[in-house]
Scaffold this motif. Structure first.
Motif, PDB file in Angstrom:
ATOM      1  N   LYS A  31       0.944  -1.307  -0.120  1.00 56.74           N
ATOM      2  CA  LYS A  31       0.114  -0.065  -0.165  1.00 56.74           C
ATOM      3  C   LYS A  31       0.891   1.017  -0.009  1.00 56.74           C
ATOM      4  CE  LYS A  31      -3.931  -1.900   2.686  1.00 56.74           C
ATOM      5  NZ  LYS A  31      -4.657  -1.844   3.779  1.00 56.74           N
ATOM      6  N   VAL A  32       0.227   2.469  -0.402  1.00 61.54           N
ATOM      7  CA  VAL A  32       0.948   3.676  -0.281  1.00 61.54           C
ATOM      8  C   VAL A  32       0.077   4.510   0.569  1.00 61.54           C
ATOM      9  CG1 VAL A  32       1.716   5.820  -1.634  1.00 61.54           C
ATOM     10  CG2 VAL A  32       2.081   3.187  -2.411  1.00 61.54           C
ATOM     11  N   TYR A  33       0.669   5.163   1.507  1.00 62.98           N
ATOM     12  CA  TYR A  33      -0.061   6.126   2.393  1.00 62.98           C
ATOM     13  C   TYR A  33       0.343   7.635   2.026  1.00 62.98           C
ATOM     14  CZ  TYR A  33      -2.150   2.253   5.118  1.00 62.98           C
ATOM     15  OH  TYR A  33      -2.735   1.159   5.463  1.00 62.98           O
ATOM     16  N   LEU A  34      -0.600   8.349   1.780  1.00 65.23           N
ATOM     17  CA  LEU A  34      -0.174   9.790   1.486  1.00 65.23           C
ATOM     18  C   LEU A  34      -0.474  10.706   2.862  1.00 65.23           C
ATOM     19  CD1 LEU A  34       0.936  12.297  -0.229  1.00 65.23           C
ATOM     20  CD2 LEU A  34      -1.512  12.352  -1.025  1.00 65.23           C
ATOM     21  N   TYR A  35       0.440  11.235   3.402  1.00 65.81           N
ATOM     22  CA  TYR A  35       0.430  12.030   4.448  1.00 65.81           C
ATOM     23  C   TYR A  35      -0.048  13.367   4.023  1.00 65.81           C
ATOM     24  CZ  TYR A  35       0.982  13.807   9.473  1.00 65.81           C
ATOM     25  OH  TYR A  35       0.985  14.222  10.437  1.00 65.81           O
ATOM     26  N   LEU A  36      -1.072  13.775   4.306  1.00 67.51           N
ATOM     27  CA  LEU A  36      -1.773  15.123   3.707  1.00 67.51           C
ATOM     28  C   LEU A  36      -1.142  16.498   4.280  1.00 67.51           C
ATOM     29  CD1 LEU A  36      -5.491  13.970   3.002  1.00 67.51           C
ATOM     30  CD2 LEU A  36      -3.477  14.310   1.232  1.00 67.51           C
ATOM     31  N   LYS A  37      -0.944  16.199   5.572  1.00 67.10           N
ATOM     32  CA  LYS A  37      -0.569  17.577   6.224  1.00 67.10           C
ATOM     33  C   LYS A  37       0.762  17.884   5.851  1.00 67.10           C
ATOM     34  CE  LYS A  37      -2.830  16.212  10.432  1.00 67.10           C
ATOM     35  NZ  LYS A  37      -2.807  15.667  11.765  1.00 67.10           N
ATOM     36  N   PRO A  38       1.315  19.098   5.737  1.00 66.28           N
ATOM     37  CA  PRO A  38       2.603  19.586   5.364  1.00 66.28           C
ATOM     38  C   PRO A  38       3.506  19.212   6.149  1.00 66.28           C
ATOM     39  CG  PRO A  38       1.225  21.614   5.108  1.00 66.28           C
ATOM     40  CD  PRO A  38       0.590  20.205   5.748  1.00 66.28           C
ATOM     41  N   VAL A  39       4.755  18.595   5.876  1.00 66.49           N
ATOM     42  CA  VAL A  39       5.778  17.972   6.947  1.00 66.49           C
ATOM     43  C   VAL A  39       6.972  18.889   6.768  1.00 66.49           C
ATOM     44  CG1 VAL A  39       7.193  16.208   7.476  1.00 66.49           C
ATOM     45  CG2 VAL A  39       4.895  15.663   6.923  1.00 66.49           C
ATOM     46  N   ASP A  40       7.688  19.216   7.960  1.00 65.39           N
ATOM     47  CA  ASP A  40       8.911  19.775   8.017  1.00 65.39           C
ATOM     48  C   ASP A  40      10.046  18.814   7.640  1.00 65.39           C
ATOM     49  OD1 ASP A  40      11.258  21.276   8.702  1.00 65.39           O
ATOM     50  OD2 ASP A  40      10.823  21.499  10.671  1.00 65.39           O
ATOM     51  N   PHE A  41      10.691  19.183   6.466  1.00 65.35           N
ATOM     52  CA  PHE A  41      11.734  18.375   5.853  1.00 65.35           C
ATOM     53  C   PHE A  41      13.033  18.169   6.798  1.00 65.35           C
ATOM     54  CE2 PHE A  41      10.286  17.129   1.536  1.00 65.35           C
ATOM     55  CZ  PHE A  41       9.188  16.520   1.889  1.00 65.35           C
ATOM     56  N   ARG A  42      12.877  18.913   7.749  1.00 69.53           N
ATOM     57  CA  ARG A  42      14.349  18.889   8.761  1.00 69.53           C
ATOM     58  C   ARG A  42      14.148  17.568   9.701  1.00 69.53           C
ATOM     59  NH1 ARG A  42      14.286  24.803  10.994  1.00 69.53           N
ATOM     60  NH2 ARG A  42      11.960  24.304  11.004  1.00 69.53           N
TER      61      ARG A  42
ATOM     62  N   PHE B 143       5.235  12.007   2.113  1.00 67.07           N
ATOM     63  CA  PHE B 143       5.130  13.069   2.795  1.00 67.07           C
ATOM     64  C   PHE B 143       5.621  14.082   1.847  1.00 67.07           C
ATOM     65  CE2 PHE B 143       6.541   9.844   5.814  1.00 67.07           C
ATOM     66  CZ  PHE B 143       5.634  10.037   6.906  1.00 67.07           C
ATOM     67  N   LEU B 144       4.880  15.283   1.890  1.00 62.32           N
ATOM     68  CA  LEU B 144       5.104  16.557   1.122  1.00 62.32           C
ATOM     69  C   LEU B 144       5.583  17.645   1.941  1.00 62.32           C
ATOM     70  CD1 LEU B 144       1.693  16.178  -1.069  1.00 62.32           C
ATOM     71  CD2 LEU B 144       4.260  15.557  -1.587  1.00 62.32           C
ATOM     72  N   ASN B 145       6.240  18.468   1.454  1.00 67.02           N
ATOM     73  CA  ASN B 145       6.379  19.739   2.077  1.00 67.02           C
ATOM     74  C   ASN B 145       5.420  20.707   1.887  1.00 67.02           C
ATOM     75  OD1 ASN B 145       6.710  20.660  -0.375  1.00 67.02           O
ATOM     76  ND2 ASN B 145       8.533  21.833  -0.344  1.00 67.02           N
ATOM     77  N   ARG B 146       5.545  22.003   2.616  1.00 69.25           N
ATOM     78  CA  ARG B 146       4.376  22.983   2.833  1.00 69.25           C
ATOM     79  C   ARG B 146       3.836  23.413   1.391  1.00 69.25           C
ATOM     80  NH1 ARG B 146       4.650  28.773   4.190  1.00 69.25           N
ATOM     81  NH2 ARG B 146       6.815  28.397   4.045  1.00 69.25           N
ATOM     82  N   HIS B 147       4.928  23.727   0.364  1.00 70.17           N
ATOM     83  CA  HIS B 147       4.528  24.122  -1.003  1.00 70.17           C
ATOM     84  C   HIS B 147       4.302  22.894  -2.123  1.00 70.17           C
ATOM     85  CE1 HIS B 147       5.756  28.036   0.407  1.00 70.17           C
ATOM     86  NE2 HIS B 147       6.876  27.603   0.907  1.00 70.17           N
TER      87      HIS B 147
END
Length: 59
Positions: A10-21, A47-51
């Motif tokens: 499966k692939v889970y997409l985390y919808l909230k923006p994540v701090d890539f640090r 995971f995706l960044n804010r932009h």
């Protein structure tokens, strides 16, 4: 890097923006607390960044 013979069920997409640090441990904690899926299952966590211009994938 994923081994070439790895299979993700499966692939889970985390919808909230994540701090890539965040390190792998920080992303793992987010998965366990928010998504409530075992981290060692054969799945991908995206995971995706804010932009939404960068992607991090935890396998």
């Amino acid at each position: 890097m994923m081994p070439p013979d790895a299979k993700a069920e499966k692939v889970y997409l985390y919808l909230k923006p994540v701090d890539f640090r965040k390190s792998i441990d920080g992303l793992t904690a987010m998965v366990e607390l928010d998504i409530k899926v075992a981290v060692f299952d054969p799945v991908l966590f995206v995971f995706l960044n804010r932009h939404r211009t960068r992607v991090k994938i935890l396998y």
